[in-house]
Design an enzyme around this catalytic site. Structure first.
Site, short mmCIF file in Angstrom:
data_model
loop_
_atom_site.label_atom_id
_atom_site.label_comp_id
_atom_site.label_asym_id
_atom_site.label_seq_id
_atom_site.Cartn_x
_atom_site.Cartn_y
_atom_site.Cartn_z
N GLY A 317 0.83 -1.20 0.00
CA GLY A 317 0.00 0.00 0.00
C GLY A 317 0.87 1.24 0.00
N GLU A 318 0.36 2.30 0.63
CA GLU A 318 1.06 3.59 0.74
C GLU A 318 1.12 4.35 -0.58
OE1 GLU A 318 4.97 3.16 2.38
OE2 GLU A 318 4.29 2.05 4.14
#
Length: 350
Positions: A317-318
């Site tokens: 993610g991120e």
């Protein structure tokens, strides 16, 4: 009277076909067999259609990381405690997370937005758009009210509008929120009819027992709320997340302003599915970066009609996968601007 969200949706138009045709014509003049650069050529045509420019240059790029907490963490669905969300937000702001490293490599800026973190955060670089301190536990009550979901979407729109004013023209979506794969899996089930056993993945790396429990939690949330897929905002409010709603706004806002949006993995794709159900024309502005290890990600992309460029076995993610694809978009632009044509190079076509 139209709502703010409806006004944003009304402002999204189709891609500019003349620009796509010009880009196609230029690609066919370059010293290569037609179509031989595959997806790089697809990117070149798409960004031309989005921007109206045959050879756009994206001098300022931003990955917008939306952060929010999830009440469903009370059900024990994650390998990490909810306290990790605010801790990771501060890591982003200090420049120490994976997305920061990859963004620096791609010449992009990380913009971290608190739309629903369950903590009082202060930092000069933090964009504060907090709607509430985390969602409610969706197996007991609606995660958000409809008004809260709408406010979170508009927070994303506002962030993009501010960045566009500052000269940013290329965006990526990123997320931070312990428990958000549970919310994203629930959205996938509600909006596509997929069963929980096929939608729920292992998130932060949960074991078999917790994985089966997580499936049961998603199933219970769906049974409690029975969200109607036709009313997308209702679905988002009942079983979604604040940061997911924020990313919906990022996508809609970027599309309205004629900017490409590179979507990251499972969470970003759940937001993209919501955005494209609200505004079907927004799908043309999306570039799918990578195929996550989350088992439901492929189903999300298929539901939107997108195909990922990279298969990297990533599940962080991120915005990490999305930022990697900034490099591919830059590469497509350089091909358009710097590669010789048959005529300029004196190369025979036959």
């Amino acid at each position: 009277m139209m709502s703010n969200i409806e006004q944003v949706i009304q402002g999204i138009g189709p891609l500019q076909e003349e620009a796509i045709a010009r880009a196609e014509g230029h690609l066919n003049q370059l010293t290569k067999p037609p179509g031989s650069l595959g997806k790089l050529e697809e990117i070149a045509r798409q960004v031309a259609g989005i921007t109206g420019e045959t050879m756009p240059v994206f001098e300022k790029k931003a990955v917008v990381v939306m952060a929010g907490d999830h009440g469903v963490c009370e059900e024990g669905v994650s390998a990490f405690p909810a306290e990790v969300t605010p801790q990771m937000v501060m890591n982003f702001l200090a420049g120490g997370a994976a997305v920061n490293v990859l963004a620096r490599q791609a010449g992009a800026d990380v913009v971290c937005v608190d739309v629903g973190v369950n903590a009082d955060l202060e930092h000069p670089q933090l964009v504060s758009k907090k709607v509430r301190k985390g969602t409610r536990n969706m197996v007991r009550e609606a995660a958000m009210t409809r008004e809260e979901a709408e406010r979170a979407i508009m927070a994303g729109v506002e962030v993009v509008e501010d960045l566009v004013r500052k000269g940013y023209t290329l965006f990526a979506t990123g997320d931070m929120g312990i428990g958000n794969t549970t919310a994203s899996s629930s959205l996938l089930c509600a909006l596509t009819g997929l069963e929980a056993g096929l939608a729920v993945g292992r998130g932060t790396g949960i074991n078999d027992e917790t994985w089966l429990h997580k499936q049961a939690v998603v199933q219970r949330a769906l049974e409690v709320h029975d969200p109607l897929g036709e009313d997308v905002l209702d679905v988002l409010a009942k079983i979604g997340g604040l940061e997911i709603a924020g990313l919906v706004g990022v996508i809609l806002g970027a599309a309205k302003h004629g900017c490409p949006v590179v979507i990251d993995g499972f969470i970003s794709s759940a937001a993209a599915l919501v955005a494209t159900r609200l505004a079907p024309l927004s799908a043309a502005y999306l570039i799918a970066s990578h195929l996550s290890q989350e088992q439901g990600h492929r189903r999300l992309l298929e539901a939107i009609g997108l195909e990922a460029m990279l298969h990297m076995d990533m599940r962080l993610g991120e915005g990490t996968g999305a930022v990697l694809c900034f490099n591919l978009i830059d590469a497509a632009g350089k091909i358009m601007r710097e590669m010789a044509t048959f005529e300029s190079a004196g190369v025979s076509r036959s």
